[in-house]
Design a protein around this motif. Structure first.
Motif, mmCIF file in Angstrom:
data_model
loop_
_atom_site.group_PDB
_atom_site.id
_atom_site.type_symbol
_atom_site.label_atom_id
_atom_site.label_comp_id
_atom_site.label_asym_id
_atom_site.label_seq_id
_atom_site.Cartn_x
_atom_site.Cartn_y
_atom_site.Cartn_z
ATOM 1 N N THR A 89 0.861 -1.171 0.000
ATOM 2 C CA THR A 89 0.000 0.000 0.000
ATOM 3 C C THR A 89 0.902 1.227 0.000
ATOM 4 O O THR A 89 1.848 1.301 0.771
ATOM 5 C CB THR A 89 -0.907 0.030 1.250
ATOM 6 N N ILE A 90 0.612 2.173 -0.879
ATOM 7 C CA ILE A 90 1.408 3.392 -1.000
ATOM 8 C C ILE A 90 0.640 4.544 -0.357
ATOM 9 O O ILE A 90 -0.561 4.692 -0.576
ATOM 10 C CB ILE A 90 1.686 3.730 -2.486
ATOM 11 N N SER A 108 5.301 6.843 0.970
ATOM 12 C CA SER A 108 5.638 5.778 1.916
ATOM 13 C C SER A 108 5.011 4.466 1.456
ATOM 14 O O SER A 108 4.137 4.458 0.594
ATOM 15 C CB SER A 108 5.162 6.128 3.325
ATOM 16 N N ALA A 109 5.476 3.376 2.041
ATOM 17 C CA ALA A 109 4.954 2.047 1.690
ATOM 18 C C ALA A 109 4.641 1.269 2.950
ATOM 19 O O ALA A 109 5.409 1.298 3.917
ATOM 20 C CB ALA A 109 5.979 1.287 0.853
ATOM 21 N N ILE A 122 7.478 2.225 5.789
ATOM 22 C CA ILE A 122 8.734 2.949 5.576
ATOM 23 C C ILE A 122 8.514 4.139 4.637
ATOM 24 O O ILE A 122 7.629 4.116 3.789
ATOM 25 C CB ILE A 122 9.848 2.044 5.005
ATOM 26 N N LEU A 123 9.328 5.162 4.829
ATOM 27 C CA LEU A 123 9.335 6.310 3.931
ATOM 28 C C LEU A 123 10.247 5.972 2.759
ATOM 29 O O LEU A 123 11.429 5.688 2.948
ATOM 30 C CB LEU A 123 9.847 7.560 4.658
ATOM 31 N N LEU A 124 9.693 5.982 1.557
ATOM 32 C CA LEU A 124 10.483 5.664 0.371
ATOM 33 C C LEU A 124 11.214 6.887 -0.161
ATOM 34 O O LEU A 124 12.387 6.823 -0.502
ATOM 35 C CB LEU A 124 9.578 5.098 -0.739
ATOM 36 N N ASN A 125 10.500 8.006 -0.248
ATOM 37 C CA ASN A 125 11.089 9.222 -0.802
ATOM 38 C C ASN A 125 10.434 10.454 -0.209
ATOM 39 O O ASN A 125 9.242 10.436 0.127
ATOM 40 C CB ASN A 125 10.897 9.289 -2.321
ATOM 41 N N LEU A 126 11.202 11.506 -0.120
ATOM 42 C CA LEU A 126 10.699 12.833 0.222
ATOM 43 C C LEU A 126 11.358 13.761 -0.783
ATOM 44 O O LEU A 126 12.536 14.071 -0.673
ATOM 45 C CB LEU A 126 11.065 13.219 1.659
ATOM 46 N N LYS A 127 10.578 14.141 -1.809
ATOM 47 C CA LYS A 127 11.140 14.922 -2.911
ATOM 48 C C LYS A 127 10.555 16.317 -2.934
ATOM 49 O O LYS A 127 9.357 16.503 -2.722
ATOM 50 C CB LYS A 127 10.850 14.243 -4.249
#
Length: 196
Positions: A89-90, A108-109, A122-127
Protein backbone atom coordinates in the motif's frame (compact mmCIF):
# COMPACT_ATOMS: atom_id res chain seq x y z
CA UNK A 1 53.08 2.61 33.14
CA UNK A 2 53.00 1.02 29.66
CA UNK A 3 49.16 1.05 29.71
CA UNK A 4 49.15 4.83 30.12
CA UNK A 5 51.61 5.16 27.21
CA UNK A 6 49.50 3.02 24.84
CA UNK A 7 46.29 4.84 25.81
CA UNK A 8 47.52 7.91 23.89
CA UNK A 9 48.57 6.07 20.72
CA UNK A 10 45.91 6.60 18.05
CA UNK A 11 44.20 3.67 16.36
CA UNK A 12 45.62 2.85 12.95
CA UNK A 13 43.41 4.43 10.26
CA UNK A 14 42.48 1.02 8.82
CA UNK A 15 42.05 -0.78 12.17
CA UNK A 16 38.80 -2.46 13.12
CA UNK A 17 38.49 -0.34 16.30
CA UNK A 18 38.75 2.92 14.30
CA UNK A 19 36.28 1.69 11.67
CA UNK A 20 33.68 0.53 14.23
CA UNK A 21 33.78 3.89 16.01
CA UNK A 22 33.62 5.86 12.75
CA UNK A 23 30.55 3.85 11.72
CA UNK A 24 28.94 4.52 15.11
CA UNK A 25 29.48 8.27 14.66
CA UNK A 26 28.09 8.07 11.10
CA UNK A 27 24.99 6.23 12.33
CA UNK A 28 24.46 8.81 15.07
CA UNK A 29 24.80 11.70 12.58
CA UNK A 30 22.42 10.05 10.09
CA UNK A 31 19.75 9.08 12.62
CA UNK A 32 19.75 12.39 14.48
CA UNK A 33 19.84 14.49 11.27
CA UNK A 34 22.88 16.42 12.45
CA UNK A 35 24.90 17.96 9.62
CA UNK A 36 28.11 16.07 8.76
CA UNK A 37 30.16 19.16 9.65
CA UNK A 38 29.28 18.41 13.30
CA UNK A 39 32.31 16.10 13.44
CA UNK A 40 34.61 19.04 12.72
CA UNK A 41 33.18 21.12 15.57
CA UNK A 42 35.79 21.74 18.27
CA UNK A 43 33.43 20.76 21.12
CA UNK A 44 32.49 17.49 19.38
CA UNK A 45 36.17 16.63 18.88
CA UNK A 46 36.91 17.43 22.56
CA UNK A 47 34.00 15.25 23.70
CA UNK A 48 35.16 12.32 21.55
CA UNK A 49 38.71 12.71 22.88
CA UNK A 50 37.40 12.43 26.43
CA UNK A 51 35.46 9.28 25.46
CA UNK A 52 38.37 7.65 23.61
CA UNK A 53 41.77 9.34 23.30
CA UNK A 54 42.86 6.78 20.69
CA UNK A 55 40.10 7.68 18.24
CA UNK A 56 40.80 10.01 15.33
CA UNK A 57 37.49 11.75 14.61
CA UNK A 58 36.74 11.42 10.88
CA UNK A 59 36.47 14.51 8.69
CA UNK A 60 33.06 15.43 7.27
CA UNK A 61 33.92 14.07 3.79
CA UNK A 62 34.73 10.62 5.17
CA UNK A 63 31.66 10.75 7.40
CA UNK A 64 29.42 11.71 4.46
CA UNK A 65 30.79 8.73 2.51
CA UNK A 66 30.07 6.41 5.45
CA UNK A 67 26.50 7.73 5.77
CA UNK A 68 25.98 7.22 2.02
CA UNK A 69 27.29 3.63 2.25
CA UNK A 70 25.00 2.90 5.21
CA UNK A 71 22.01 4.39 3.37
CA UNK A 72 22.68 2.25 0.29
CA UNK A 73 23.04 -0.90 2.42
CA UNK A 74 19.74 -0.15 4.23
CA UNK A 75 18.04 0.61 0.92
CA UNK A 76 19.09 -2.77 -0.51
CA UNK A 77 17.75 -4.48 2.64
CA UNK A 78 14.36 -2.76 2.35
CA UNK A 79 14.18 -3.32 -1.42
CA UNK A 80 14.62 -7.04 -0.76
CA UNK A 81 11.85 -6.96 1.84
CA UNK A 82 9.56 -5.13 -0.59
CA UNK A 83 10.40 -7.65 -3.31
CA UNK A 84 9.39 -10.53 -1.03
CA UNK A 85 6.11 -8.92 0.02
CA UNK A 86 2.97 -10.00 -1.80
CA UNK A 87 1.19 -6.61 -1.82
CA UNK A 88 2.09 -3.00 -1.00
CA UNK A 89 0.00 0.00 0.00
CA UNK A 90 1.41 3.39 -1.00
CA UNK A 91 0.74 6.55 1.05
CA UNK A 92 1.24 10.02 -0.40
CA UNK A 93 1.10 13.55 1.01
CA UNK A 94 2.37 17.01 0.10
CA UNK A 95 3.74 19.52 2.63
CA UNK A 96 4.43 23.16 1.95
CA UNK A 97 6.75 25.32 4.06
CA UNK A 98 5.43 28.50 5.63
CA UNK A 99 5.49 31.34 3.15
CA UNK A 100 5.10 28.81 0.31
CA UNK A 101 8.88 28.79 -0.20
CA UNK A 102 9.10 25.02 -0.88
CA UNK A 103 6.89 21.96 -1.21
CA UNK A 104 7.67 18.30 -0.67
CA UNK A 105 5.99 15.08 -1.78
CA UNK A 106 6.31 12.18 0.64
CA UNK A 107 5.82 8.61 -0.60
CA UNK A 108 5.64 5.78 1.92
CA UNK A 109 4.95 2.05 1.69
CA UNK A 110 3.13 -0.35 3.99
CA UNK A 111 3.73 -4.06 3.52
CA UNK A 112 4.05 -7.33 5.41
CA UNK A 113 7.67 -8.25 6.14
CA UNK A 114 7.69 -12.02 5.66
CA UNK A 115 11.14 -12.43 7.25
CA UNK A 116 10.07 -10.96 10.60
CA UNK A 117 6.35 -11.76 10.29
CA UNK A 118 5.23 -8.21 10.93
CA UNK A 119 3.78 -5.23 9.13
CA UNK A 120 6.21 -2.42 8.27
CA UNK A 121 5.77 1.18 7.17
CA UNK A 122 8.73 2.95 5.58
CA UNK A 123 9.33 6.31 3.93
CA UNK A 124 10.48 5.66 0.37
CA UNK A 125 11.09 9.22 -0.80
CA UNK A 126 10.70 12.83 0.22
CA UNK A 127 11.14 14.92 -2.91
CA UNK A 128 10.94 18.64 -3.38
CA UNK A 129 8.20 19.65 -5.83
CA UNK A 130 7.90 22.71 -8.00
CA UNK A 131 4.66 24.65 -8.33
CA UNK A 132 2.05 24.02 -9.60
CA UNK A 133 1.29 20.66 -7.96
CA UNK A 134 -0.50 19.20 -10.93
CA UNK A 135 -1.89 15.69 -11.12
CA UNK A 136 0.66 14.92 -13.82
CA UNK A 137 3.64 16.05 -11.71
CA UNK A 138 2.37 14.01 -8.73
CA UNK A 139 1.88 10.81 -10.71
CA UNK A 140 5.29 11.25 -12.39
CA UNK A 141 7.08 11.53 -9.02
CA UNK A 142 5.18 8.53 -7.60
CA UNK A 143 5.99 6.39 -10.64
CA UNK A 144 9.68 7.38 -10.42
CA UNK A 145 9.65 6.38 -6.76
CA UNK A 146 7.98 2.98 -7.26
CA UNK A 147 10.33 2.24 -10.17
CA UNK A 148 13.38 3.20 -8.08
CA UNK A 149 12.25 0.87 -5.28
CA UNK A 150 11.29 -1.98 -7.64
CA UNK A 151 7.57 -1.97 -6.83
CA UNK A 152 5.58 -3.09 -9.89
CA UNK A 153 2.05 -1.69 -10.41
CA UNK A 154 0.57 -5.18 -10.05
CA UNK A 155 1.85 -5.34 -6.46
CA UNK A 156 0.23 -2.04 -5.38
CA UNK A 157 -3.20 -2.76 -3.93
CA UNK A 158 -4.02 0.77 -2.80
CA UNK A 159 -2.78 4.35 -2.92
CA UNK A 160 -3.84 6.46 0.05
CA UNK A 161 -4.02 10.24 -0.39
CA UNK A 162 -5.95 13.20 0.91
CA UNK A 163 -8.98 14.44 -1.03
CA UNK A 164 -7.13 17.27 -2.80
CA UNK A 165 -8.39 17.70 -6.35
CA UNK A 166 -4.85 17.22 -7.72
CA UNK A 167 -4.46 13.90 -5.87
CA UNK A 168 -7.90 12.66 -6.92
CA UNK A 169 -7.19 13.64 -10.52
CA UNK A 170 -3.72 12.01 -10.48
CA UNK A 171 -4.99 8.62 -9.45
CA UNK A 172 -8.44 8.74 -11.04
CA UNK A 173 -6.67 8.42 -14.42
CA UNK A 174 -4.79 5.37 -13.15
CA UNK A 175 -8.02 3.90 -11.79
CA UNK A 176 -9.82 4.32 -15.12
CA UNK A 177 -6.93 2.68 -16.97
CA UNK A 178 -6.61 -0.37 -14.73
CA UNK A 179 -9.89 -0.99 -12.91
CA UNK A 180 -12.84 -3.17 -13.86
CA UNK A 181 -16.38 -1.90 -14.51
CA UNK A 182 -17.51 -2.76 -10.99
CA UNK A 183 -14.91 -0.42 -9.47
CA UNK A 184 -16.19 2.42 -11.68
CA UNK A 185 -19.47 2.43 -9.76
CA UNK A 186 -17.97 3.21 -6.34
CA UNK A 187 -19.33 6.16 -4.36
CA UNK A 188 -17.74 9.60 -4.76
CA UNK A 189 -17.04 9.89 -1.02
CA UNK A 190 -14.43 7.09 -1.35
CA UNK A 191 -11.96 9.42 -3.10
CA UNK A 192 -9.40 9.13 -0.31
CA UNK A 193 -7.99 5.84 -1.60
CA UNK A 194 -7.71 4.14 -4.94
CA UNK A 195 -7.63 0.46 -5.76
CA UNK A 196 -5.65 -0.92 -8.67
Amino acid sequence: MSGAFFSHIKYKPDSQEQRIKEEAIAKWVARTAHPPRTVEDEEFINMMEKIDKRLTVPKKTKLTNLVDQMYLAEKVKFKNRLAMSRKVTIGIDIWTKKGLTASFLAVSACYFNVQDSKAEHILLNLKQMVHPHTANSIITLVEECTEEWGIPKEKIIMIITDNGSNMVSAFRVEEEDTSSDENDSKDSDEDDFFLF
